[in-house]
Motif scaffolding. Sequence first.
Motif, PDB file in Angstrom:
ATOM      1  N   GLN A  61       0.834  -1.209   0.000  1.00 17.50           N
ATOM      2  CA  GLN A  61       0.000   0.000   0.000  1.00 17.50           C
ATOM      3  C   GLN A  61       0.868   1.259   0.000  1.00 17.50           C
ATOM      4  O   GLN A  61       0.566   2.235  -0.696  1.00 17.50           O
ATOM      5  CB  GLN A  61      -0.924  -0.014   1.217  1.00 17.50           C
ATOM      6  N   THR A  62       1.961   1.223   0.762  1.00 17.12           N
ATOM      7  CA  THR A  62       2.873   2.371   0.788  1.00 17.12           C
ATOM      8  C   THR A  62       3.530   2.576  -0.572  1.00 17.12           C
ATOM      9  O   THR A  62       3.622   3.705  -1.076  1.00 17.12           O
ATOM     10  CB  THR A  62       3.950   2.166   1.862  1.00 17.12           C
ATOM     11  N   ALA A  63       3.986   1.467  -1.171  1.00 16.65           N
ATOM     12  CA  ALA A  63       4.650   1.559  -2.480  1.00 16.65           C
ATOM     13  C   ALA A  63       3.687   2.056  -3.553  1.00 16.65           C
ATOM     14  O   ALA A  63       4.042   2.904  -4.384  1.00 16.65           O
ATOM     15  CB  ALA A  63       5.240   0.206  -2.861  1.00 16.65           C
ATOM     16  N   LEU A  64       2.457   1.537  -3.544  1.00 12.25           N
ATOM     17  CA  LEU A  64       1.484   1.937  -4.563  1.00 12.25           C
ATOM     18  C   LEU A  64       1.008   3.367  -4.358  1.00 12.25           C
ATOM     19  O   LEU A  64       0.700   4.072  -5.327  1.00 12.25           O
ATOM     20  CB  LEU A  64       0.299   0.974  -4.554  1.00 12.25           C
ATOM     21  N   SER A  65       0.956   3.814  -3.112  1.00 10.20           N
ATOM     22  CA  SER A  65       0.600   5.217  -2.857  1.00 10.20           C
ATOM     23  C   SER A  65       1.649   6.155  -3.436  1.00 10.20           C
ATOM     24  O   SER A  65       1.332   7.216  -3.981  1.00 10.20           O
ATOM     25  CB  SER A  65       0.448   5.449  -1.353  1.00 10.20           C
ATOM     26  N   ALA A  66       2.920   5.740  -3.319  1.00  9.93           N
ATOM     27  CA  ALA A  66       3.997   6.560  -3.898  1.00  9.93           C
ATOM     28  C   ALA A  66       3.885   6.616  -5.417  1.00  9.93           C
ATOM     29  O   ALA A  66       4.196   7.640  -6.042  1.00  9.93           O
ATOM     30  CB  ALA A  66       5.354   5.995  -3.480  1.00  9.93           C
ATOM     31  N   ILE A  67       3.433   5.504  -6.027  1.00 11.77           N
ATOM     32  CA  ILE A  67       3.259   5.490  -7.481  1.00 11.77           C
ATOM     33  C   ILE A  67       2.132   6.431  -7.887  1.00 11.77           C
ATOM     34  O   ILE A  67       2.227   7.158  -8.881  1.00 11.77           O
ATOM     35  CB  ILE A  67       2.991   4.053  -7.963  1.00 11.77           C
ATOM     36  N   ARG A  68       1.048   6.447  -7.123  1.00 12.93           N
ATOM     37  CA  ARG A  68      -0.096   7.310  -7.456  1.00 12.93           C
ATOM     38  C   ARG A  68       0.311   8.776  -7.465  1.00 12.93           C
ATOM     39  O   ARG A  68      -0.209   9.564  -8.252  1.00 12.93           O
ATOM     40  CB  ARG A  68      -1.218   7.104  -6.456  1.00 12.93           C
TER      41      ARG A  68
END
Length: 657
Positions: free
Chosen positions: A318-325
């Motif tokens: 979730q942290t990694a994907l939030s950074a991608i967003r």
Amino acid sequence: MMLTNSLLEPDAADSHGSHLIDAIAHIRYLLQVHAALNPHPSTPAIRHPPLATLCRLFHLSPFERDLLLLCAGMELEADFAPLCAAAQGNPQRSYPTFSLALAALPNPNWSAIAPNAPLRHWRLIDIGEGNALTHSPLRIDEQILHYLMGNDHLNEQLVGMSAVPSDPLSLVPSHLQVVEQMMQSWQIAASEAASLPLLQLCGHDLASQQAIAQATCAQLNWVPHTIAIELLPTDLNSLALIKRLWEREHRLNGAALLLEWEERSQDEKQQGAIAHWIDSIRVPVILLSQNRRRQKQRPTLTFDVASPTSNEQRILWQTALSAIRETIPTGIAPTLNDHVEGLVSHFNFTPPAIHAASLKLKSQMSNHSTPAIAAQLWNICRVQARPRLDEMAQRMDSSVEWQDLVLPEQERQVLRDVAIQLKQRSQVYEQWGFGGKSKRGLGISALFAGGSGTGKTLAAEVLAQEIQLDLYRIDLSAVVSKYIGETEKNLGRVFDAAEVGGVILLFDEADALFGKRSEVKDSHDRYANMEVSYLLQRMEAYRGLAILTTNLKGAIDQAFLRRIRFIVQFPFPDAAQRAEIWRRVFPAQTPTEGLDIAKLAKLSVAGGNIRNIALNAAFLAAAVGQSVKMEHILQATRSEYIKLEKPLTDAEVKGWV
């Protein structure tokens, strides 16, 4: 053994060098006095912090300290060579010797040059070749000289075998608990003035092991150095030298060793020598290995390093994907959190692996729609998680789908149930609590039974395509060994390597391993049963799907069958099913002419043979520049029947041509 070390500050190097020159000036004065020269005024008391630290760490007497300064002066002061020659009354001896030190320095002590005395024991000085010990050249060790100058570095003999690990990523809570336990173990041992125990981290996640070990050392202000065991020498003299140098490095700079012990083909003599080295070295040691290793003398505390828990992986994703967003323009940012459950369910990733996958997605992302990014991320994870099974397995790429598989509806439904369990296991096991009390029996295992060519391998390919996971066919001939215990080791390697990505494992033609449970008449019967039991245990615990195929279901013991979750029988196809296979066997772009499906269905062969006949007929038609016709299929059929050692009857091919 101390838990902290006073390290030199980099900006103190210049002042340390100046103080060292002042200390050497005192030795110059003593040499000038001994040589009856006109001495310069004596310097005040020696005040040089690195030298004082060196004396304290290695218990140097004032005479040993002055002898070390004498050797340092030879390296740093141009007038020391002629001064040494004048003091010894011999122009050929323009270098420090022990006889010069005994004569010129105060408080001389013959024992200072003994092999077990600090100067030689800790390799602070080196003795060159000479006709007599007292007349042999003395030289300060290069690392010690740099240490006194305030420019510290690792001994050159240790540089080639070690590496200072890079900065690790943040640890997950379960790994931080291991760090706390390890640190407390060492602190308690130090408080009791006991030798520090060997700490052993076991598991298959080397990256997490290294991160935990580094964090433990950082808490204690130690500098970790990673060493692969195979880089250590194996002869006793070289090991003794390396041991002494690492012990010196620990005293000087707080070095700690992270030993990576991989399961390699080391003979018993090599393993024994290295194990003795680990027992005897007085340096903090953390052993990183897959399996537990026993030490004969040194107390050992073992910590199992598991992969981050599902919840921890969920948070990391979730942290990694939030950074991608945040890198995508506002208004079209995808909602990727809905795909986290699938990633956690199928891929058992470490923090570095999750970080690497997200970086790769950022670098490759071109379409900002949620489905496109989710599919791209899934494929990145599939590639990253592919196990190293080249010696024992073959990755099978296929694009077959459900419509390519011809089976009775009952068997097709069982296969759909397998796919459903693969997709929903995270929700059932974790969110609904079925996996909370015991990990036993959570693996999804299946037995595909049926004759050759009835679609067992094709069904495995369909499942892999449905779930979008890699399929690996295991070569049992490379796994099964005649040596006791080797088969289990090979099977363990297969499952351990596959665990990261949850790939589908296909143990094709498992009859080589299975059979009726034999009556135990000798040790070979007993170990054969143990091999099968071990395989079933690993299948029950494996987080992915493991498939066994067999041509002879009746040859497998019922006790083994009860431990397999799904059993799919692949019957020999009847005429209607064979007709359906013939309708689907030719790709849409293949030119055909005058094919009679009803007549083709009379051939009494399985689906695998039908595919062989169709493929061979296509080659025959292509060779003469025609569409595939019945005459080409007839010629291909005759070849296939010869291969099967089966007669082609008139009833099967009546009216074909």
